[in-house]
Motif scaffolding. Structure first.
Motif, PDB file in Angstrom:
ATOM      1  N   UNK A  14       0.871  -1.176   0.000  1.00  0.00           N
ATOM      2  CA  UNK A  14       0.000   0.000   0.000  1.00  0.00           C
ATOM      3  C   UNK A  14       0.906   1.224   0.000  1.00  0.00           C
ATOM      4  N   UNK A  15       0.788   2.046  -1.046  1.00  0.00           N
ATOM      5  CA  UNK A  15       1.542   3.298  -1.126  1.00  0.00           C
ATOM      6  C   UNK A  15       0.661   4.406  -0.555  1.00  0.00           C
ATOM      7  N   UNK A 292       6.365   8.460  -7.476  1.00  0.00           N
ATOM      8  CA  UNK A 292       6.788   9.176  -8.686  1.00  0.00           C
ATOM      9  C   UNK A 292       5.984   8.751  -9.908  1.00  0.00           C
ATOM     10  N   UNK A 293       5.050   7.815  -9.751  1.00  0.00           N
ATOM     11  CA  UNK A 293       4.160   7.434 -10.837  1.00  0.00           C
ATOM     12  C   UNK A 293       4.554   6.197 -11.613  1.00  0.00           C
ATOM     13  N   UNK A 294       5.668   5.536 -11.251  1.00  0.00           N
ATOM     14  CA  UNK A 294       6.096   4.334 -11.956  1.00  0.00           C
ATOM     15  C   UNK A 294       5.244   3.136 -11.527  1.00  0.00           C
ATOM     16  N   UNK A 308      11.064 -10.733  -1.339  1.00  0.00           N
ATOM     17  CA  UNK A 308      10.358  -9.869  -2.268  1.00  0.00           C
ATOM     18  C   UNK A 308      11.226  -9.460  -3.441  1.00  0.00           C
ATOM     19  N   UNK A 309      10.622  -9.455  -4.641  1.00  0.00           N
ATOM     20  CA  UNK A 309      11.293  -9.011  -5.859  1.00  0.00           C
ATOM     21  C   UNK A 309      10.439  -7.914  -6.497  1.00  0.00           C
ATOM     22  N   UNK A 310      11.121  -6.881  -6.991  1.00  0.00           N
ATOM     23  CA  UNK A 310      10.437  -5.720  -7.558  1.00  0.00           C
ATOM     24  C   UNK A 310      10.763  -5.573  -9.041  1.00  0.00           C
ATOM     25  N   UNK A 311       9.751  -5.277  -9.827  1.00  0.00           N
ATOM     26  CA  UNK A 311       9.904  -5.102 -11.269  1.00  0.00           C
ATOM     27  C   UNK A 311       9.209  -3.814 -11.705  1.00  0.00           C
ATOM     28  N   UNK A 312       9.888  -3.040 -12.528  1.00  0.00           N
ATOM     29  CA  UNK A 312       9.205  -1.964 -13.234  1.00  0.00           C
ATOM     30  C   UNK A 312       8.443  -2.587 -14.395  1.00  0.00           C
ATOM     31  N   UNK A 313       7.171  -2.223 -14.531  1.00  0.00           N
ATOM     32  CA  UNK A 313       6.334  -2.770 -15.583  1.00  0.00           C
ATOM     33  C   UNK A 313       5.641  -1.638 -16.323  1.00  0.00           C
ATOM     34  N   UNK A 314       5.137  -1.965 -17.504  1.00  0.00           N
ATOM     35  CA  UNK A 314       4.460  -0.989 -18.355  1.00  0.00           C
ATOM     36  C   UNK A 314       3.133  -1.585 -18.807  1.00  0.00           C
TER      37      UNK A 314
END
Length: 333
Positions: A14-15, A292-294, A308-314
Motif C-alpha cells: 500500500x503506497x 513518482x508514478x512508476x 520480495x522481488x520488484x519489477x518496473x512494468x508498463x
C-alpha cells in the motif's frame, strides 16, 4: 532492513500518499517481528530500499471466538469508506470438507480438504490493530475451500471479493467472485465463476516426452484486479506450469506469475489468458504505483524461504510488460 533480508510471502504493498510511506504486508514471522502467533505484519519504507523492522497489525489469537487459528496467508489491506480492511486466509485442519471424486482422472491424488477461506478485518489505521468483522466464518461460502481473497470495486461502486477456489476441492482450480455488502461485513448472492486454471493454453508446454500430457491438478493462486487504460480489466494470478503429479502424490512444475484480461472490462469476462510475466519459481504478485508514478510489480521468489522481488512494468492498452527487475532494491536472484 532491505528486501534480501526480509522473509515475506505473498507480498502486498500500500503506497500511502498521506504519509509518503510504502506499507508492505505479509504473514507474521516471529523471527523478525518478535511476536508469536498466526497473523499479519507490515514493513514500512519511504524509498522501497530501506525498510523498518515489521510490526504486527493482526493476530488470530487476539480475535474473540475466531473460527480458525492456522494460516494467516496472503494478507492485503484496502482503503474503503474511510477505514482500512484486511483480507487474509485462515484454515482449520480439524474441520474437514468433502473430498471430490478423482477416479476419472486416473491419477493418485492425495487430497486433504478442510475449512479454509479469507476473512475480513477492519481498522482505522494502516498499522492496525485489525478486528475480524465476522469471527464465526470466512467471507466466501464456508462449504468451499478457498484462499487469497482480494477486493475489487466495479464501475458501479459494487465491492466484490475475488478469490481462488482450491484445486484440492475442484481438481481444476478456479477464480470466482462474490458480491460484498456495502460495509464489507457480509456477502450478497452466490459466487460467480470467472475462469479455471486449465484455460491457460501454455500451462502444459514442455512436459518431457513419455509423460502423459498435462496431468491435473491445475492451481489458481493470488488474484489481483487492475483496470487498464483501454477500459479492459487485468487480473494478475499465479499457477504452476508443466504440472506433473507423481505416483507419490507430489506436485512438480514451475511456479509462475501470469495474468489474464477481461476485454469487456467486466468482472464476469470473458477472460483471455496471457503468457507468464515472470517464471523462476516466482509468483503471487501485485501492482502498485510509486509516489513518482512508476507502475511496479512486487512478487515473491522462491516459493520456499521467499523474498520480495520488484519489477518496473508498463501497461499499454491491455498488455502488461516487464521492463526490468529492480536489482538495486531487491538484490536480484
Amino acid at each position: 532492513m532491505r528486501l534480501p533480508d526480509m522473509p515475506l510471502h505473498d507480498p502486498f504493498v500500500v503506497a500511502d500518499e498521506a504519509t509518503r510511506t510504502y506499507h508492505l504486508y505479509t504473514s507474521n514471522d516471529p523471527s523478525v517481528s518478535g511476536v508469536e502467533g498466526v497473523g499479519t505484519m507490515v514493513y514500512r519504507s519511504d524509498d522501497l530500499r530501506d525498510w523498518t523492522r515489521p510490526v504486527v497489525v493482526f493476530l488470530a489469537a487476539e480475535q474473540d471466538n475466531l473460527w480458525a487459528s492456522e494460516g494467516g496467508w496472503a494478507p492485503e489491506v484496502h482503503a474503503w469508506q474511510g477505514r482500512y480492511y484486511l483480507f487474509t486466509t485462515l484454515h482449520d485442519e480439524n474441520s474437514p470438507l468433502p473430498v471430490p471424486p478423482t477416479g476419472h482422472w486416473g491419477t493418485p491424488f492425495r487430497l486433504a480438504n478442510h475449512r479454509r477461506g479469507t476473512i475480513t478485518a477492519v481498522s482505522d489505521s494502516l498499522l492496525g490493530p485489525f478486528t475480524s468483522v465476522d469471527p464465526a466464518r470466512p467471507t466466501p461460502p464456508e462449504r468451499l475451500m478457498t484462499l487469497d481473497g482480494t477486493l475489487y470495486v466495479d464501475p458501479s461502486g459494487q465491492p466484490w471479493m475475488v478469490y481462488a477456489h482450491e484445486w484440492l476441492q475442484t481438481v481444476d482450480g478456479t477464480m470466482e467472485a462474490i458480491r460484498l455488502a456495502p460495509d464489507l461485513t457480509g456477502t450478497i448472492g452466490d459466487p460467480v465463476f470467472l475462469f479455471k486454471a486449465s484455460d491457460a493454453p501454455w500451462i502444459g508446454e514442455g512436459i518431457p516426452a513419455g509423460v502423459p500430457h498435462q496431468l491435473p491438478p491445475y492451481v489458481t493462486d493470488g488474484p489481483q484486479l487492475y483496470p487498464a487504460p483501454d477500459s479492459s480489466l487485468l487480473m494478475l494470478w499465479s499457477t504452476y506450469e508443466k504440472n506433473v503429479l507423481g505416483t507419490d502424490g507430489t506436485l512438480t512444475g514451475g511456479y509462475v506469475q501470469t495474468y489474464a484480461v477481461s476485454t469487456s472490462g467486466a468482472l464476469h469476462g470473458p477472460w483471455v489468458q496471457r503468457r507468464p510475466l515472470v517464471r523462476e519459481d516466482s509468483g503471487h504478485g501485485m501492482l502498485f504505483r510509486t509516489f513518482e508514478g512508476q507502475l511496479m510489480m512486487v512478487l515473491h521468489r522462491p516459493f520456499e524461504n521467499a523474498r520480495g522481488k520488484l519489477y518496473e512494468v508498463e501497461l499499454t492498452g491491455d498488455e502488461l510488460r516487464v521492463l526490468r527487475q529492480r536489482v538495486d532494491l531487491d538484490g536480484g536472484g
